[in-house]
Design an enzyme around this catalytic site. Structure first.
Site, mmCIF file in Angstrom:
data_model
loop_
_atom_site.group_PDB
_atom_site.id
_atom_site.type_symbol
_atom_site.label_atom_id
_atom_site.label_comp_id
_atom_site.label_asym_id
_atom_site.label_seq_id
_atom_site.Cartn_x
_atom_site.Cartn_y
_atom_site.Cartn_z
ATOM 1 N N LYS A 185 45.149 42.161 42.728
ATOM 2 C CA LYS A 185 46.063 43.162 42.771
ATOM 3 C C LYS A 185 46.302 43.304 44.375
ATOM 4 O O LYS A 185 45.497 43.228 45.097
ATOM 5 C CB LYS A 185 45.925 44.411 41.887
ATOM 6 N N ARG A 234 39.926 43.482 32.611
ATOM 7 C CA ARG A 234 41.052 42.740 32.234
ATOM 8 C C ARG A 234 41.358 41.661 33.612
ATOM 9 O O ARG A 234 41.624 42.396 34.702
ATOM 10 C CB ARG A 234 42.392 43.742 32.079
#
Length: 274
Positions: A221, A255
């Site tokens: 991210k 995740r």
């Protein structure tokens, strides 16, 4: 600490890995990569063979500023692939990344094992009813607004306290409907500045007071690559560093895009805490 997926009790005391499979053309890291059936099946086979417990299947990009996608288009992208995967891997535990009750209902009918909702039921008031009716695990994430507006909603009185209050309210509503298997996701990158993401990760262990399994999704991210001055394709090392910290702070599910590296984190963490 267990959840029931299609009659299987999954013990989350030992952290698990959830592999990401995006079916969107505009996802921030792997958008448009998995379009051919052969590529999809090979990717799923690889994730399962490396140790992923869950596969998270999504057809609506939730990156900041992502374009709106209709319910019909989301179903068109998602449901045939879900059928394809379960046809080849019938025992696979597939999570569906959607905030829409209709999409969730259709996916559950095909054989999805859990629903991963970025809005915790706020963006579709029917979602919690669908979860309750189908007795399926539900991941509820912290976010304000929607993917188009969330980065304008980053003002908090006290970040971690406000997130805990958010989950307390959502969990209360879910429990009132009879939903038992609940997982919380603090929503890294959603309605949070770069600095707030690191504050949240540093204080992640405070979320243990909620007494629910904790999912952490920081994989590649912008909180990583913007800090390091690189891009998503060069953010694996930073992802691994943050995954290890998340495990130390109490994460039950990671995740991720990169299964092998996450499994190595879990193996090392297990040795450290033995």
């Amino acid at each position: 600490m267990t959840i029931n997926c299609k009659g299987k009790l999954i013990d989350l005391t030992t952290p698990r890995v959830m592999g990401i499979l995006n079916l969107t053309p505009d996802s921030f890291y792997d958008g448009g990569k998995f379009r051919k059936e052969k590529d999809i099946l090979l990717h799923v086979e690889n994730m399962l063979s490396l140790g992923a417990t869950f596969i998270d299947l999504g057809a609506y990009s939730s990156r900041p500023g992502a374009e709106e996608v209709s319910t019909d288009e989301e179903c068109k992208r998602l449901l045939p692939v879900l059928e394809l995967i379960l046809g080849q891997f019938p025992e696979a535990l597939i999570s569906i990344d959607t905030f829409r009750a209709h999409v969730a209902k259709e996916a559950i009918a095909i054989g999805a094992s859990m629903i991963n909702d970025i809005s915790a039921g706020f963006m579709d008031e029917s979602m919690l009813d669908v979860i309750a009716e189908n007795h399926i695990p539900y991941i509820m994430m912290h976010m304000r607004g929607n993917p188009q507006t969330m980065q304008k909603k980053t003002s908090y009185d006290n970040l971690v306290r406000d997130i805990i209050l958010y989950f307390s309210e959502r969990l209360s509503v879910a429990k009132s409907k009879g939903i038992k298997d609940l997982i919380i996701d603090p929503g890294f990158g959603f309605s949070k500045t770069l600095e707030q993401n690191y504050e949240l990760l540093n204080k992640l262990d405070l979320l243990k007071m909620i007494e629910k399994p904790l999912l952490v999704g920081v994989s590649r991210k912008s909180m990583i690559y913007k800090l390091l001055g690189t891009d998503a394709h060069h953010a694996l090392n930073g992802t691994t560093a943050l995954n290890m910290l998340a495990l130390q702070k109490g994460a039950n599910i990671l995740r991720v895009h990169d299964i092998g590296e996450a499994m190595e984190c879990i193996k090392i963490h297990k040795q450290l805490t033995a």
